[in-house]
Design a protein around this motif. Structure first.
Motif, PDB file in Angstrom:
ATOM      1  N   GLU B 135       7.960 -11.831  69.822  1.00  0.00           N
ATOM      2  CA  GLU B 135       7.897 -11.180  68.315  1.00  0.00           C
ATOM      3  C   GLU B 135       8.796 -12.499  67.654  1.00  0.00           C
ATOM      4  O   GLU B 135       8.412 -12.968  66.503  1.00  0.00           O
ATOM      5  N   LEU B 136       9.927 -13.130  68.120  1.00  0.00           N
ATOM      6  CA  LEU B 136      10.628 -13.815  67.620  1.00  0.00           C
ATOM      7  C   LEU B 136       9.847 -15.427  67.466  1.00  0.00           C
ATOM      8  O   LEU B 136       9.964 -15.988  66.366  1.00  0.00           O
ATOM      9  N   MET B 137       9.154 -15.589  68.641  1.00  0.00           N
ATOM     10  CA  MET B 137       8.311 -17.034  68.295  1.00  0.00           C
ATOM     11  C   MET B 137       7.321 -16.954  67.226  1.00  0.00           C
ATOM     12  O   MET B 137       7.125 -17.865  66.321  1.00  0.00           O
ATOM     13  N   TYR B 138       6.869 -15.742  67.085  1.00  0.00           N
ATOM     14  CA  TYR B 138       5.969 -15.449  65.997  1.00  0.00           C
ATOM     15  C   TYR B 138       6.419 -15.672  64.546  1.00  0.00           C
ATOM     16  O   TYR B 138       5.957 -16.383  63.822  1.00  0.00           O
ATOM     17  N   LYS B 139       7.776 -15.019  64.563  1.00  0.00           N
ATOM     18  CA  LYS B 139       8.688 -14.926  63.325  1.00  0.00           C
ATOM     19  C   LYS B 139       8.960 -16.225  62.832  1.00  0.00           C
ATOM     20  O   LYS B 139       8.726 -16.846  61.595  1.00  0.00           O
ATOM     21  N   VAL B 140       9.270 -17.350  63.863  1.00  0.00           N
ATOM     22  CA  VAL B 140       9.575 -18.642  63.485  1.00  0.00           C
ATOM     23  C   VAL B 140       8.381 -19.573  63.656  1.00  0.00           C
ATOM     24  O   VAL B 140       8.558 -20.942  63.287  1.00  0.00           O
ATOM     25  N   GLY B 141       7.482 -19.243  63.960  1.00  0.00           N
ATOM     26  CA  GLY B 141       6.221 -20.182  63.759  1.00  0.00           C
ATOM     27  C   GLY B 141       6.255 -21.064  65.096  1.00  0.00           C
ATOM     28  O   GLY B 141       5.716 -22.177  64.863  1.00  0.00           O
ATOM     29  N   VAL B 142       6.304 -20.512  66.087  1.00  0.00           N
ATOM     30  CA  VAL B 142       6.035 -21.450  67.288  1.00  0.00           C
ATOM     31  C   VAL B 142       5.022 -20.611  68.244  1.00  0.00           C
ATOM     32  O   VAL B 142       5.101 -19.399  68.511  1.00  0.00           O
ATOM     33  N   PRO B 143       4.163 -21.475  68.481  1.00  0.00           N
ATOM     34  CA  PRO B 143       2.607 -20.846  69.110  1.00  0.00           C
ATOM     35  C   PRO B 143       3.024 -20.329  70.423  1.00  0.00           C
ATOM     36  O   PRO B 143       4.003 -20.912  71.176  1.00  0.00           O
ATOM     37  N   GLU B 144       2.480 -19.070  70.387  1.00  0.00           N
ATOM     38  CA  GLU B 144       2.909 -18.445  71.909  1.00  0.00           C
ATOM     39  C   GLU B 144       2.629 -19.211  72.995  1.00  0.00           C
ATOM     40  O   GLU B 144       3.221 -19.147  74.089  1.00  0.00           O
ATOM     41  N   ALA B 145       1.888 -20.154  73.178  1.00  0.00           N
ATOM     42  CA  ALA B 145       1.322 -21.032  74.303  1.00  0.00           C
ATOM     43  C   ALA B 145       2.417 -21.511  74.858  1.00  0.00           C
ATOM     44  O   ALA B 145       2.770 -22.380  75.759  1.00  0.00           O
ATOM     45  N   TYR B 146       3.500 -21.844  73.935  1.00  0.00           N
ATOM     46  CA  TYR B 146       4.735 -22.767  74.257  1.00  0.00           C
ATOM     47  C   TYR B 146       5.737 -21.797  75.152  1.00  0.00           C
ATOM     48  O   TYR B 146       6.985 -22.202  75.557  1.00  0.00           O
ATOM     49  N   GLN B 189      11.638 -30.997  57.426  1.00  0.00           N
ATOM     50  CA  GLN B 189      12.694 -30.258  56.711  1.00  0.00           C
ATOM     51  C   GLN B 189      12.474 -29.480  55.841  1.00  0.00           C
ATOM     52  O   GLN B 189      13.116 -28.143  55.774  1.00  0.00           O
ATOM     53  N   ALA B 190      11.508 -29.642  55.107  1.00  0.00           N
ATOM     54  CA  ALA B 190      10.938 -28.711  54.139  1.00  0.00           C
ATOM     55  C   ALA B 190      10.569 -27.269  54.623  1.00  0.00           C
ATOM     56  O   ALA B 190      10.686 -26.329  54.127  1.00  0.00           O
ATOM     57  N   GLN B 191       9.802 -27.634  55.650  1.00  0.00           N
ATOM     58  CA  GLN B 191       9.330 -26.113  56.428  1.00  0.00           C
ATOM     59  C   GLN B 191      10.335 -25.378  56.929  1.00  0.00           C
ATOM     60  O   GLN B 191      10.347 -24.461  56.717  1.00  0.00           O
ATOM     61  N   ILE B 192      11.292 -26.199  57.684  1.00  0.00           N
ATOM     62  CA  ILE B 192      12.402 -25.370  58.189  1.00  0.00           C
ATOM     63  C   ILE B 192      13.196 -24.794  57.218  1.00  0.00           C
ATOM     64  O   ILE B 192      13.497 -23.403  57.423  1.00  0.00           O
ATOM     65  N   LEU B 193      13.459 -25.578  56.045  1.00  0.00           N
ATOM     66  CA  LEU B 193      14.375 -24.830  54.717  1.00  0.00           C
ATOM     67  C   LEU B 193      13.470 -23.569  54.511  1.00  0.00           C
ATOM     68  O   LEU B 193      14.080 -22.629  54.348  1.00  0.00           O
ATOM     69  N   ASN B 194      12.060 -23.717  54.147  1.00  0.00           N
ATOM     70  CA  ASN B 194      11.443 -22.557  53.698  1.00  0.00           C
ATOM     71  C   ASN B 194      11.429 -21.410  54.852  1.00  0.00           C
ATOM     72  O   ASN B 194      11.624 -20.296  54.267  1.00  0.00           O
ATOM     73  N   LEU B 195      11.464 -21.596  55.981  1.00  0.00           N
ATOM     74  CA  LEU B 195      11.509 -20.770  57.126  1.00  0.00           C
ATOM     75  C   LEU B 195      12.973 -19.933  56.915  1.00  0.00           C
ATOM     76  O   LEU B 195      12.866 -18.741  56.981  1.00  0.00           O
ATOM     77  N   LEU B 196      13.853 -20.764  56.852  1.00  0.00           N
ATOM     78  CA  LEU B 196      15.027 -20.280  56.927  1.00  0.00           C
ATOM     79  C   LEU B 196      15.215 -19.245  55.498  1.00  0.00           C
ATOM     80  O   LEU B 196      15.912 -18.103  55.783  1.00  0.00           O
ATOM     81  N   LEU B 197      14.685 -19.673  54.291  1.00  0.00           N
ATOM     82  CA  LEU B 197      14.839 -18.660  53.215  1.00  0.00           C
ATOM     83  C   LEU B 197      14.207 -17.330  53.352  1.00  0.00           C
ATOM     84  O   LEU B 197      14.533 -16.450  53.024  1.00  0.00           O
TER      85      LEU B 197
END
Lengths: 308, 318
Positions: B135-146, B189-197
């Motif tokens: 669930e968390l991997m999905y939330k933060v946008g890390v592919p399940e394959a990882y 950086q921008a992607q991570i910042l957007n994710l954090l927001l």
């Protein structure tokens, strides 16, 4: 927390390669040791050496069970025989079968090597890890003790211990292990000291992990690489010490054979019957070499910078 | 219904001195801060200003010399008590570090890394942990394959996403970010910042966001504190701090943010940050300040509220 989507493109920064293709079709979980094994296998000499060591271990276990001779019985009708179909490596000055003696010697060398290695690991890693992890006064006290152990000539110390404890396999491996863990302690301490500084240990603490969890679950698994490499060099080292003790007549009690004793006896007949020294010396050298190659392979496998 | 907590984090007169030889290094010198629930407080300053020390102090990873830190109004983080590992603090307050390659457990897979907080906090059910990690991997946008990959096989951006997932695993209330994007490429950086927001909104998180880059802090924070040599020199809501900065040092930081299409200006502040071992007399910024006058050399300015909710430590405003 129900249904929501994140407006981030999931794959946009996947610069890292996905888990290697050969593994993506498998459903088994990958483990740390799986990765290590795959890296280790790439070094062919190390792999062959490992197989050779496994073969030696098997031989040491099975050999005494199936050999037609034993190491005790003398045969005065067959002294100094050259290798033949009956005695593949000839016989010694007591008419005993050389192959049998070498295999028993192998068994003893392996027991002493691995046993002493285990003792070194237990004492050295415990002391080194405690000193490195907790630091301060404890570190000071423990490491001064290590310094003293390091300064004393370990062979002489082993000798004294053997004299005090007696001469059997167990006391000899103890005498070797108890006197040669200082290097292991220093190595373990250095490892723990450097790992302790890395952010993931602080991350573990901020997650609430206790000291023992941190040591056993995060510090030691990342410190074992150099420790195992060192062990693979220390095992043949302990074998050498054992044969050294045998050579001067303080090793395993005869008639139980030891490579050191065999080489000692063989050296007396080096001109007349060279096979008495040749075969034990060659097996000894090959065994030591195999451990060293395995150590090299381990060192490369543990090198995290290597890709897999 | 649990009681509503208004003040997530309270820092009162926090001090951290290190002794370096015979000298005293004042890494954090009398800093106070209040972080309200749901707020995102940015702390900005140059390297050596004491930002990271501050992060470790408020999470109880380092023992303060003096001062108090309260978390969720009731948990005393500082002064630290011996042998008291408050599991509430460890559950509800998390940290994300600058370099994810160093902060992830290198011998554990991505999945195991994310599940580790659950293990530490006694979730024994493997299946439950596994589901949570997915669930968390999905939330933060890390592919399940990882899931079964190791940290070193991922890119820096993906690693930082994993570190964020790990920080989220226990449903924290407060996350402290210590330069979370400064080791990443600008586009990432921008992607991570957007994710954090996004995550902040979804989980109603409270952030303390530490960075040296004012542009990054501006993007993510509601309130910004500017730190210089272990002290706050200005504190204000983002809008005021950016549009009407009061302290000359804040001005320097603002001018040093590169503007697309703009030309490179001479930055007003001269030289480098002084050594905290021998801080300048009076106002610690005076040797680099273009507006410094005699008083600045002699007297250290107080940190005062010059406008509603706008604090500054500068003689220009007293």
């Amino acid at each position: 927390m129900g249904e929501f989507t994140i407006p981030v493109n999931k794959n946009i920064d996947s610069g890292g390669k996905p888990p290697s293709a050969e593994h993506s079709d498998k459903t088994t979980r990958r483990s740390y040791f799986g990765v290590l094994w795959r890296r280790f296998k790439r070094n062919k000499i190390s792999l062959i050496s490992l197989y050779f060591i496994v073969f030696l271990i098997a031989l040491a276990i099975v050999g005494p069970l199936i050999l037609p001779f034993d190491y005790k019985t003398m045969d005065y009708t067959a002294l100094y025989q050259k290798p033949s179909l009956k005695h593949w490596m000839g016989t010694d000055d007591g008419g005993r079968d050389m192959l049998t003696l070498i295999i028993y010697g192998l068994r003893n060398a392996l027991i002493v090597g691995f046993g002493a290695g285990l003792v070194e690991i237990l004492i050295g890693v415990t002391i080194g890890a405690l000193a490195g992890y907790f630091g301060g006064r404890l570190d000071n006290i423990l490491m001064r003790f290590v310094d003293i152990m390091f300064a004393l000539p370990s062979f002489l110390l082993s000798l004294m211990l053997v004299v005090v404890l007696g001469r059997n396999l167990f006391t000899i491996l103890l005498a070797i292990g108890l006197t040669s863990w200082a290097g292991m302690a220093r190595l373990a301490r250095a490892q723990v000291l450097s790992i302790k500084q890395v952010d993931y240990i602080e991350a573990a603490r901020s997650l609430g992990a206790s000291n023992s969890v941190i040591i056993f679950r995060y510090v030691l698994p990342n410190a074992v690489g150099p420790i195992f490499v060192s062990l693979s060099f220390n095992i043949p080292g302990a074998m050498m010490v054992e044969s050294g003790l045998s050579l001067i007549g303080l090793g395993i009690m005869p008639p139980m054979p030891s490579w050191g004793a065999l080489i000692n006896i063989g050296s007396r007949f080096i001109l007349s019957t060279p096979h008495l020294i040749l075969y034990p010396a060659i097996t000894f050298a090959l065994t030591i070499l195999a451990f060293t190659f395995v150590g090299d392979g381990l060192r490369d496998a543990f090198d995290a910078k290597q890709s897999d | 219904m649990e009681p509503v907590i208004e003040r997530m984090l309270e820092v009162q007169n926090l001090k951290k001195y290190f002794s370096v030889g015979k000298q005293l290094l004042k890494a954090i010198d009398d800093v106070s801060l209040e972080v309200k629930t749901g707020q995102s407080v940015g702390i900005v300053g140059e390297s050596g200003s004491g930002k990271s020390t501050f992060a470790r102090l408020v999470l109880g990873l380092l023992e303060a010399t003096d001062g108090n830190v309260f978390f969720m109004e009731s948990i005393a983080v500082q002064p630290m008590k011996k042998n008291n590992r408050s599991m509430t603090l460890r559950k509800y307050a998390q940290i994300v570090f600058q370099n994810p390659y160093l902060s992830l457990f290198p011998h554990l897979t991505i999945g195991a890394n994310i599940e580790e907080p659950l293990r530490i906090h006694g979730v024994r059910d493997k299946e439950k942990r596994h589901l949570r990690a997915q669930e968390l991997m999905y939330k933060v946008g890390v592919p399940e394959a990882y899931y079964d990959a190791f940290p070193h096989e991922l890119s820096g951006g993906q690693q930082q996403r994993v570190a964020i997932a790990r920080a989220l695993a226990l449903n924290p209330k407060l996350i402290v970010f210590d330069e979370p994007v400064s080791s990443l490429d600008v586009s990432i950086q921008a992607q991570i910042l957007n994710l954090l927001l996004d995550l902040k909104e979804q989980y109603r998180l409270t952030y303390v966001f530490i960075a040296h880059d004012l542009a990054v802090v501006e993007y993510i924070s509601d309130v910004i504190a500017v730190m210089y040599l272990g002290r706050f020199v200005e504190y204000a809501p983002k809008r005021f701090l950016i549009d009407q900065p009061l302290h000359p040092y804040t001005n320097v930081l603002l001018e040093s943010v590169p503007v697309v299409g703009g030309s490179l200006k001479d930055v007003a502040g001269r030289g480098e940050i002084p050594s905290p071992l021998s801080p300048p007399s009076g106002c610690p910024f005076h040797p680099r300040c273009t507006k410094a006058f005699d008083r600045c050399r002699l007297e250290r300015p107080e940190f005062i509220e010059v406008k509603p909710n706008h604090w500054v430590a500068c003689h220009l405003y007293t």
